[in-house]
Design a protein around this motif. Structure first.
Motif, PDB file in Angstrom:
ATOM      1  N   SER A  95     -67.710 -79.152 -38.619  1.00  0.00           N
ATOM      2  CA  SER A  95     -67.304 -77.764 -38.410  1.00  0.00           C
ATOM      3  C   SER A  95     -66.114 -77.418 -39.299  1.00  0.00           C
ATOM      4  CB  SER A  95     -66.950 -77.512 -36.940  1.00  0.00           C
ATOM      5  OG  SER A  95     -65.780 -78.210 -36.592  1.00  0.00           O
ATOM      6  N   ILE A  96     -65.894 -76.118 -39.434  1.00  0.00           N
ATOM      7  CA  ILE A  96     -64.732 -75.625 -40.168  1.00  0.00           C
ATOM      8  C   ILE A  96     -63.983 -74.671 -39.250  1.00  0.00           C
ATOM      9  CG2 ILE A  96     -65.650 -75.901 -42.501  1.00  0.00           C
ATOM     10  CD1 ILE A  96     -66.538 -72.983 -42.415  1.00  0.00           C
ATOM     11  N   THR A  97     -62.688 -74.604 -39.426  1.00  0.00           N
ATOM     12  CA  THR A  97     -61.880 -73.674 -38.654  1.00  0.00           C
ATOM     13  C   THR A  97     -61.254 -72.687 -39.630  1.00  0.00           C
ATOM     14  OG1 THR A  97     -61.412 -75.387 -37.025  1.00  0.00           O
ATOM     15  CG2 THR A  97     -60.014 -73.436 -36.985  1.00  0.00           C
ATOM     16  N   LEU A  98     -61.639 -71.427 -39.499  1.00  0.00           N
ATOM     17  CA  LEU A  98     -61.111 -70.384 -40.372  1.00  0.00           C
ATOM     18  C   LEU A  98     -59.613 -70.221 -40.143  1.00  0.00           C
ATOM     19  CD1 LEU A  98     -63.931 -67.710 -39.931  1.00  0.00           C
ATOM     20  CD2 LEU A  98     -63.721 -69.435 -41.717  1.00  0.00           C
ATOM     21  N   LEU A  99     -58.937 -69.585 -41.071  1.00  0.00           N
ATOM     22  CA  LEU A  99     -57.501 -69.379 -40.936  1.00  0.00           C
ATOM     23  C   LEU A  99     -57.158 -68.481 -39.749  1.00  0.00           C
ATOM     24  CD1 LEU A  99     -56.475 -69.021 -44.687  1.00  0.00           C
ATOM     25  CD2 LEU A  99     -56.421 -71.049 -43.239  1.00  0.00           C
ATOM     26  N   ILE A 138     -66.340 -72.683 -36.721  1.00  0.00           N
ATOM     27  CA  ILE A 138     -67.754 -72.499 -37.048  1.00  0.00           C
ATOM     28  C   ILE A 138     -68.376 -73.876 -37.244  1.00  0.00           C
ATOM     29  CG2 ILE A 138     -69.397 -71.554 -38.704  1.00  0.00           C
ATOM     30  CD1 ILE A 138     -67.298 -69.428 -39.379  1.00  0.00           C
ATOM     31  N   SER A 139     -69.430 -74.158 -36.486  1.00  0.00           N
ATOM     32  CA  SER A 139     -70.119 -75.440 -36.588  1.00  0.00           C
ATOM     33  C   SER A 139     -71.161 -75.403 -37.694  1.00  0.00           C
ATOM     34  CB  SER A 139     -70.802 -75.789 -35.267  1.00  0.00           C
ATOM     35  OG  SER A 139     -69.854 -75.972 -34.258  1.00  0.00           O
ATOM     36  N   MET A 140     -71.322 -76.518 -38.374  1.00  0.00           N
ATOM     37  CA  MET A 140     -72.369 -76.649 -39.377  1.00  0.00           C
ATOM     38  C   MET A 140     -73.712 -76.810 -38.658  1.00  0.00           C
ATOM     39  SD  MET A 140     -70.962 -76.608 -42.448  1.00  0.00           S
ATOM     40  CE  MET A 140     -69.984 -75.273 -41.784  1.00  0.00           C
ATOM     41  N   GLU A 141     -74.727 -76.148 -39.170  1.00  0.00           N
ATOM     42  CA  GLU A 141     -76.051 -76.197 -38.556  1.00  0.00           C
ATOM     43  C   GLU A 141     -76.774 -77.509 -38.846  1.00  0.00           C
ATOM     44  OE1 GLU A 141     -77.703 -73.833 -36.679  1.00  0.00           O
ATOM     45  OE2 GLU A 141     -75.872 -72.662 -36.597  1.00  0.00           O
ATOM     46  N   THR A 142     -76.706 -77.966 -40.093  1.00  0.00           N
ATOM     47  CA  THR A 142     -77.502 -79.132 -40.463  1.00  0.00           C
ATOM     48  C   THR A 142     -76.872 -79.971 -41.572  1.00  0.00           C
ATOM     49  OG1 THR A 142     -79.727 -79.852 -41.084  1.00  0.00           O
ATOM     50  CG2 THR A 142     -78.933 -77.847 -42.097  1.00  0.00           C
TER      51      THR A 142
END
Length: 130
Positions: free
Chosen positions: A85-89, A94-98
């Motif tokens: 996942s990534i965390t916006l500023l 947001i989790s990666m789907e695949t």
């Protein structure tokens, strides 16, 4: 007395079985195609999210001219690094789907992001930045 005319409209059992068999063959062909398209859609979603994240990181870097401490870039030394996942500023996660992604930082060029597909498809990998 009048003879009653028998109603012979409709399908026979053999005709219905043939129609069911044809539908089964079409479904068997369509499922793998649908699955492949579903994977491509998930990868495209991940790519779109990563491109937006990369743009956000680069704008932040160009504005401040330094690395943002809230952006994790220690994937090579941190065993607890979140690859999925990534965390916006703004704080939204947001989790990666695949796939999995890693963010790196270089003082000269800013951020870079690498994305690798979980299924090992090389055409699904993405590299943003230097």
């Amino acid at each position: 007395m009048r003879k009653m005319k028998k109603n012979r409209n409709g399908f026979t059992l053999a005709e219905l079985l043939i129609v069911v068999a044809i539908i089964a063959v079409l479904v068997a062909i369509a499922i793998p195609i649908f699955t492949a398209q579903l994977h491509k859609t998930r990868v495209a979603t991940d790519w779109a999210n990563l491109r937006a994240y990369y743009a956000e990181l680069q704008v932040d870097y160009m504005t401040t001219e330094k690395q943002n401490p809230s952006v994790p870039v220690d994937w090579h030394s941190n065993p607890a690094y979140d690859w999925t996942s990534i965390t916006l500023l703004t704080g939204e996660k947001i989790s990666m789907e695949t796939g999995k992604c890693a963010v790196s930082f270089n003082k000269d060029s800013g951020y870079s992001i690498s994305y690798v597909c979980d299924k090992g498809h090389t055409e699904c990998n993405l590299k943003l930045g230097k």
